[in-house]
Design a protein around this motif. Structure first.
Motif, PDB file in Angstrom:
ATOM      1  N   LYS A 162       0.820  -1.216   0.000  1.00 52.13           N
ATOM      2  CA  LYS A 162       0.000   0.000   0.000  1.00 52.13           C
ATOM      3  C   LYS A 162       0.853   1.265   0.000  1.00 52.13           C
ATOM      4  N   TYR A 163       2.145   1.114   0.331  1.00 53.48           N
ATOM      5  CA  TYR A 163       3.085   2.237   0.238  1.00 53.48           C
ATOM      6  C   TYR A 163       4.003   2.063  -0.971  1.00 53.48           C
ATOM      7  N   ASN A 164       3.575   1.195  -1.902  1.00 53.94           N
ATOM      8  CA  ASN A 164       4.281   0.988  -3.160  1.00 53.94           C
ATOM      9  C   ASN A 164       5.709   0.490  -2.947  1.00 53.94           C
ATOM     10  N   PHE A 165       5.918  -0.274  -1.877  1.00 56.90           N
ATOM     11  CA  PHE A 165       7.208  -0.901  -1.581  1.00 56.90           C
ATOM     12  C   PHE A 165       8.362   0.109  -1.496  1.00 56.90           C
ATOM     13  N   GLN A 166       8.036   1.320  -1.061  1.00 55.55           N
ATOM     14  CA  GLN A 166       9.084   2.332  -0.918  1.00 55.55           C
ATOM     15  C   GLN A 166      10.060   1.947   0.187  1.00 55.55           C
ATOM     16  N   LEU A 167      11.289   2.474   0.085  1.00 59.00           N
ATOM     17  CA  LEU A 167      12.316   2.176   1.078  1.00 59.00           C
ATOM     18  C   LEU A 167      12.046   2.892   2.390  1.00 59.00           C
ATOM     19  N   MET A 168      12.347   2.197   3.480  1.00 60.24           N
ATOM     20  CA  MET A 168      12.341   2.790   4.811  1.00 60.24           C
ATOM     21  C   MET A 168      13.749   2.632   5.393  1.00 60.24           C
ATOM     22  N   VAL A 169      14.315   3.725   5.876  1.00 58.59           N
ATOM     23  CA  VAL A 169      15.647   3.691   6.483  1.00 58.59           C
ATOM     24  C   VAL A 169      15.516   4.079   7.952  1.00 58.59           C
ATOM     25  N   LEU A 170      15.984   3.203   8.836  1.00 56.05           N
ATOM     26  CA  LEU A 170      15.945   3.456  10.272  1.00 56.05           C
ATOM     27  C   LEU A 170      17.366   3.568  10.812  1.00 56.05           C
ATOM     28  N   GLU A 171      17.571   4.510  11.715  1.00 56.08           N
ATOM     29  CA  GLU A 171      18.863   4.612  12.393  1.00 56.08           C
ATOM     30  C   GLU A 171      18.714   3.940  13.761  1.00 56.08           C
ATOM     31  N   LYS A 172      19.446   2.852  13.963  1.00 55.11           N
ATOM     32  CA  LYS A 172      19.304   2.039  15.167  1.00 55.11           C
ATOM     33  C   LYS A 172      20.671   1.760  15.781  1.00 55.11           C
ATOM     34  N   SER A 173      20.665   0.886  16.798  1.00 53.63           N
ATOM     35  CA  SER A 173      21.910   0.467  17.448  1.00 53.63           C
ATOM     36  C   SER A 173      21.904  -1.046  17.608  1.00 53.63           C
ATOM     37  N   ILE A 174      23.081  -1.635  17.678  1.00 52.45           N
ATOM     38  CA  ILE A 174      23.192  -3.050  18.017  1.00 52.45           C
ATOM     39  C   ILE A 174      22.956  -3.174  19.515  1.00 52.45           C
ATOM     40  N   ASN A 175      21.949  -3.952  19.891  1.00 57.49           N
ATOM     41  CA  ASN A 175      21.589  -4.102  21.299  1.00 57.49           C
ATOM     42  C   ASN A 175      22.147  -5.360  21.943  1.00 57.49           C
ATOM     43  N   SER A 176      22.487  -6.362  21.112  1.00 59.83           N
ATOM     44  CA  SER A 176      23.043  -7.593  21.659  1.00 59.83           C
ATOM     45  C   SER A 176      23.790  -8.328  20.557  1.00 59.83           C
ATOM     46  N   ILE A 177      24.818  -9.082  20.948  1.00 63.97           N
ATOM     47  CA  ILE A 177      25.570  -9.918  20.010  1.00 63.97           C
ATOM     48  C   ILE A 177      25.515 -11.349  20.519  1.00 63.97           C
ATOM     49  N   ILE A 178      24.971 -12.250  19.702  1.00 63.42           N
ATOM     50  CA  ILE A 178      24.807 -13.650  20.076  1.00 63.42           C
ATOM     51  C   ILE A 178      25.899 -14.462  19.387  1.00 63.42           C
ATOM     52  N   PRO A 179      26.811 -15.088  20.145  1.00 60.52           N
ATOM     53  CA  PRO A 179      27.881 -15.877  19.523  1.00 60.52           C
ATOM     54  C   PRO A 179      27.312 -17.023  18.697  1.00 60.52           C
ATOM     55  N   GLY A 180      28.034 -17.436  17.690  1.00 62.95           N
ATOM     56  CA  GLY A 180      27.580 -18.500  16.807  1.00 62.95           C
ATOM     57  C   GLY A 180      28.051 -19.857  17.216  1.00 62.95           C
ATOM     58  N   PRO A 181      27.985 -20.811  16.292  1.00 64.85           N
ATOM     59  CA  PRO A 181      27.478 -20.573  14.938  1.00 64.85           C
ATOM     60  C   PRO A 181      25.957 -20.704  14.856  1.00 64.85           C
ATOM     61  N   PRO A 182      25.296 -19.886  13.992  1.00 62.88           N
ATOM     62  CA  PRO A 182      25.862 -18.718  13.326  1.00 62.88           C
ATOM     63  C   PRO A 182      25.776 -17.488  14.228  1.00 62.88           C
ATOM     64  N   LYS A 183      26.716 -16.587  14.081  1.00 61.27           N
ATOM     65  CA  LYS A 183      26.705 -15.351  14.857  1.00 61.27           C
ATOM     66  C   LYS A 183      25.517 -14.494  14.436  1.00 61.27           C
ATOM     67  N   LYS A 184      24.829 -13.936  15.425  1.00 65.27           N
ATOM     68  CA  LYS A 184      23.720 -13.029  15.162  1.00 65.27           C
ATOM     69  C   LYS A 184      23.863 -11.792  16.024  1.00 65.27           C
ATOM     70  N   MET A 185      23.277 -10.713  15.553  1.00 65.06           N
ATOM     71  CA  MET A 185      23.184  -9.496  16.348  1.00 65.06           C
ATOM     72  C   MET A 185      21.714  -9.101  16.432  1.00 65.06           C
ATOM     73  N   LEU A 186      21.331  -8.479  17.521  1.00 63.74           N
ATOM     74  CA  LEU A 186      19.950  -8.064  17.710  1.00 63.74           C
ATOM     75  C   LEU A 186      19.859  -6.558  17.779  1.00 63.74           C
TER      76      LEU A 186
END
Length: 466
Positions: A162-186
């Motif tokens: 409904k928004y014609n698949f337009q881009l959304m850009v958010l400025e955020k922070s890494i709140n957590s880092i989960i060791p792998g495998p596989p490594k993930k960040m939240l």
């Protein structure tokens, strides 16, 4: 205003202007990269019905994807094909076949046809390929090892139709880092709904993909707002090898992960105390499946796995079990070395890992429109769901046409077919042979001997070939 104060204000203004300019440049860089490489994928998902063997309903869906090479290969979410392909991850919901009629929407309203390539359920990644090269060499992902909690990032994704698949850009922070495998960040993304997107650092360098948003109820930490959510960021070291050699969907010949064939539970400090082994850490084996690599290697119920191919194991809660599971499934070695604790002593074993058995979604299926039912070969996920003996062979009913001959006789979805016309039925090929004779022999009745839950019963199908 004194000369010194004016000088300080001038420096602050100059620094602020410089930081604003850098930030604006990063936003523009991220936007340009995303516009060139992030695409919309439209496809039709099968909606399975257990009450029809001929009519296939479809629903139109859309996802985002990213171009990853010059040939037109696109990486997206595994949600494009929801069925789980091996029995350890299998569910009883999912389309029987991968999506078809896939189109990639490009800038300027153009569309390009594409085909499904394959997927990796563990990493929630799938691949499709355009039928011709696209106007991009693909986004390259580079591994960064210096990520840290609090690091500023940009999250880029496409809005809904409904928004014609337009881009959304958010400025955020890494709140957590989960060791792998596989490594993930939240990263905490609040109420945003993101199925697939890209993540960049503050300089505009790509950090990975964000591919899942969970509700507050499944967060790994306490959170007061039920509307909050977090995004899981998968880093390039987890998927660059998949881009170089994408998983290929080949029905029963699809490459599958390795497995051990056990159920396990955390070896908690309470259990360690019970066994008078306060310093012992590991994972407790609670079930061993027949014919599995674990059984063949001599593992026993009650063993505690303490080490896997040199990696020390420790599990205090159920979520810790994922470490061993990932080590097994991602192992490059066919033979692995493990250490176990058994009745007071540590033993070393070698285990020959094999590929995990297929799920029902890769199983062979046959249908007969005359009788009005479909059947599949019995796979390990169905055997476990029905609590059958693990080495049971046979065929189960996967679909029954509403008001068809089989339905009127009382045949149900889920019935295990044991005999047909008093002949033992142990494979899908035997049933196929029998059904192939029907048009020639035209019997007035067909008998099935089935198992339903814990009971067996005879069913008689009245035919009408005239």
């Amino acid at each position: 205003m004194g000369r010194k104060s004016a000088l300080i204000l001038g420096l602050v203004f100059s620094l602020s202007t410089s930081l604003w300019s850098q930030n604006e440049d990063a936003w523009q860089k991220v936007k340009n990269i995303a516009e060139k490489n992030l695409v919309t994928i439209e496809y039709y998902e099968e909606i399975n019905s257990t009450e029809s063997i001929s009519q296939i309903n479809k629903i139109k869906r859309s996802l985002s994807g990213v171009i990853v090479d010059s040939s037109g290969l696109i990486m997206t979410s595994a949600a494009i094909y929801k069925a789980k392909l091996d029995f350890s991850r299998s569910s009883h919901y999912g389309p029987a076949h991968p999506p078809k009629d896939i189109k990639i929407k490009l800038a300027g309203g153009k569309s390009v046809n594409a085909v499904f390539v394959g997927k990796d359920d563990d990493k929630n990644i799938a691949f499709i390929k355009a039928n011709k090269p696209l106007d991009s060499n693909g986004l390259k992902f580079f591994t960064q090892s210096d990520n840290f909690i609090g690091q500023k990032i940009f999250v880029v994704y496409q809005l809904k139709e409904k928004y014609n698949f337009q881009l959304m850009v958010l400025e955020k922070s890494i709140n957590s880092i989960i060791p792998g495998p596989p490594k993930k960040m939240l990263t905490d993304i609040g109420t945003q709904s993101i199925k697939f997107g890209l993540v960049f650092d503050k300089t505009g360098s790509n950090l990975g993909i964000i591919y899942q948003v969970s509700s507050a109820s499944s967060m790994p930490y306490n959170y007061s707002s039920r509307q909050a959510g977090f995004g899981e960021i998968l880093t390039p070291e987890s998927f660059n090898a998949l881009i170089a050699d994408p998983p290929k969907f080949k029905k029963k010949n699809t490459d599958r992960k390795k497995w051990l064939g056990v159920n396990m539970q955390p070896f908690t400090r309470s259990l360690a105390s019970y066994f008078n082994e306060d310093d012992l850490t590991g994972i407790l084996i609670s079930t061993i499946l027949e014919g599995s690599p674990a059984e063949k290697a001599g593992l026993k119920i009650g063993d505690v796995l303490t080490e896997f191919n040199g990696t020390k194991l420790q599990a205090e809660k159920n979520t810790d079990l994922a470490t061993l599971r990932n080590l097994i499934r991602e192992s490059d070695d066919e033979t692995v070395n493990v250490k176990i604790w058994r009745k007071g002593s540590i033993k070393s074993l070698k285990i020959n890992l094999s590929t995990v058995p297929i799920s029902q979604y890769l199983a062979d299926e046959i249908s007969n429109e005359r009788l009005g039912f479909s059947a599949k070969e019995l796979t390990k996920d169905i055997i476990m769901a029905k609590q059958l003996e693990y080495d049971t062979d046979g065929v189960w009913v996967s679909r029954v046409e509403r008001a068809g001959w089989a339905d009127l006789s009382g045949l149900h979805v889920g019935d295990l077919l044991l005999k047909v016309d008093d002949q033992d039925l142990q494979s899908i090929s035997q049933l196929d042979t029998f059904l192939g004779r029907l048009e020639k022999e035209k019997p007035a009745y067909i008998s099935f001997f089935v198992k339903r839950h814990s009971e067996t019963r005879f069913l008689f199908i009245k035919t009408n070939f005239d």
